[in-house]
Enzyme design. Structure first.
Site: not given
Ligand code: SAH
Length: 381
Positions: A95, A108, A115, A119, A122, A177-178, A209, A231-233, A308, A351
């Site tokens: 997508e 985007c 992937c 995570c 995701c 994807g990464e 990213s 993506s720290l989180h 999301n 996202c």
């Molecule tokens: N693999 C890469 C890029 C893809 S995701 C990465 O990890 O950065 C793009 C962003 O969306 C990342 O920061 C990811 O952590 C975030 N993301 C993934 N799932 C999400 C969700 N369910 N709600 C909000 N953000 C999310």
């Protein structure tokens, strides 16, 4: 041996020059002409390239082609966000999402089918890893979006549409994807985004990213100058190990060292750290204070992303008040933090919602809210 025709979409300038020299005995300026046709004017057919001699076009046809991915569906959100599902094979798709804003248009894009990073929050992770996208499949997303947006631009067709490249001012690798796990194909694609004969974007407007592949961040620092998002989180290893499993291999201190190195080498402004807001998991004031300790005084910005949801997830979005409070604590501690506005969630384009199933019936069921269209690349040509 006649050999297979080479797809010119996705060949960076140096490679295209080498190709026209080796296969057609042509000078480098021919490669530049081709790039202008392919990227500026969105041509996919050599016959349309009217400033190239007819016999050169015929020769080209024998050794080269321009192939773009096939559009399965297009959906348009109430907020103007658009999402395209592109076919990769019978069941799998990827997508691409376009997010219009008053002062910019962000595309985007995806870098892999599925992937492998796994995570836990995701939706792409749930489908597992299928394969890397090739350079043409990455660049093809921009090529297609560029064409689709040009067609809907006022004045299109009567010559008043202007330069349609203006629709896409920013490109972010935040789709499926990464990207750093597909380094070999992502870097040549980024060279085309930056090339003035390609999409001509400045390095601040192309953002990669990553979930934190540390060795590849060091490599990228040497090889390609683009903006970096990470993506720290989570503010500590214990929690990050759970949310972003690659952290077990490359923990936070190693990751942050790589980020500061990146900014140093590239003379960049700052790294954008993405932080998904998960109710009761990583959204407590103590987490904000821990984060502030990690990032204070560093070239860093934080982007707080309200979670999301997607089918089957065990997480919930943090309440709005908790997100605002989290941001305020960071700001009070001198760390710049902003809250990312959710876009396109009515079409699962936000996202972390990208799944890319060509066979997904929900695309059809959601029809009332959306403007679904099914057009194949062949129909649009
Ligand atoms: N693999 C890469 C890029 C893809 S995701 C990465 O990890 O950065 C793009 C962003 O969306 C990342 O920061 C990811 O952590 C975030 N993301 C993934 N799932 C999400 C969700 N369910 N709600 C909000 N953000 C999310």
């Amino acid at each position: 041996m006649a050999g297979e025709r080479v797809n010119l979409l996705g060949l960076p300038r140096a490679e295209l020059e080498a190709f026209v020299a080796a296969r057609l005995g042509a000078k480098p300026f021919r490669a530049r002409q081709l790039m202008k046709w392919i990227y500026r004017r969105g041509a996919a057919d050599f016959a349309a390239m009217t400033d190239l001699a007819q016999d050169f076009r015929a020769q080209l046809d024998g050794v080269a082609k321009i192939t773009v991915p096939e559009i399965v569906t297009e959906q348009v959100s109430n907020d103007g966000t658009r999402k395209w599902l592109l076919r990769m094979d019978e069941v799998q798709g990827i997508e691409t999402v376009y997010i219009p804003e008053p002062d910019r248009g962000t595309l985007c894009i995806s870098s892999q089918v599925g992937c492998a990073m796994d995570c836990s929050f995701c939706s792409t992770a749930q489908q597992g890893f299928n394969r890397n996208l090739g350079v043409a499949e990455i660049v093809g997303q921009v090529w297609l979006a560029h064409r689709e947006l040009a067609e809907s631009r006022p004045g299109h067709g009567d010559g008043r549409g202007g330069d349609a490249r203006a629709n896409i001012t920013n490109i972010v690798f935040m789709g499926m994807g990464e990207p750093l796990a597909n380094y070999r194909n992502v870097v040549p694609a980024m060279r085309i985004f930056l090339d003035d004969l390609g999409y001509d974007l400045s390095r601040r407007r192309v953002t990669l990213s990553t979930s934190g592949l540390v060795p590849q961040i060091y490599k990228l620092a040497q090889e390609c100058n683009v903006a970096l998002a990470v993506s720290l989180h989570a503010p500590n290893d214990e929690l990050r190990n759970e949310l972003v499993p690659i952290n077990r291999k490359h923990p936070i201190d190693e990751l942050l060292a790589a980020c500061w190195h990146y900014i140093d080498v590239q003379n960049g402004r700052s790294v954008t750290f993405e932080y998904v807001m998960l109710d009761g998991i990583n959204d407590k004031p103590e987490h904000a204070r821990q984060l502030a300790r990690l990032l204070k005084g560093r070239p860093a910005k934080l982007n707080l992303i309200p979670f999301n949801a997607f089918p089957g997830t065990r997480y919930r979005r943090s309440p709005a008040a908790a997100i605002v409070r989290f941001r305020d604590i960071l700001n009070e501690h001198g760390v710049i933090a902003t809250i990312r506005r959710t876009r396109g969630d009515d079409i699962d384009a936000a996202c972390g919602q990208l799944a890319g199933r060509v066979t997904d019936r929900t695309l059809v069921r959601l029809g009332t809210k959306l403007t679904p269209m099914t057009r194949t690349a062949a129909e649009i040509q």
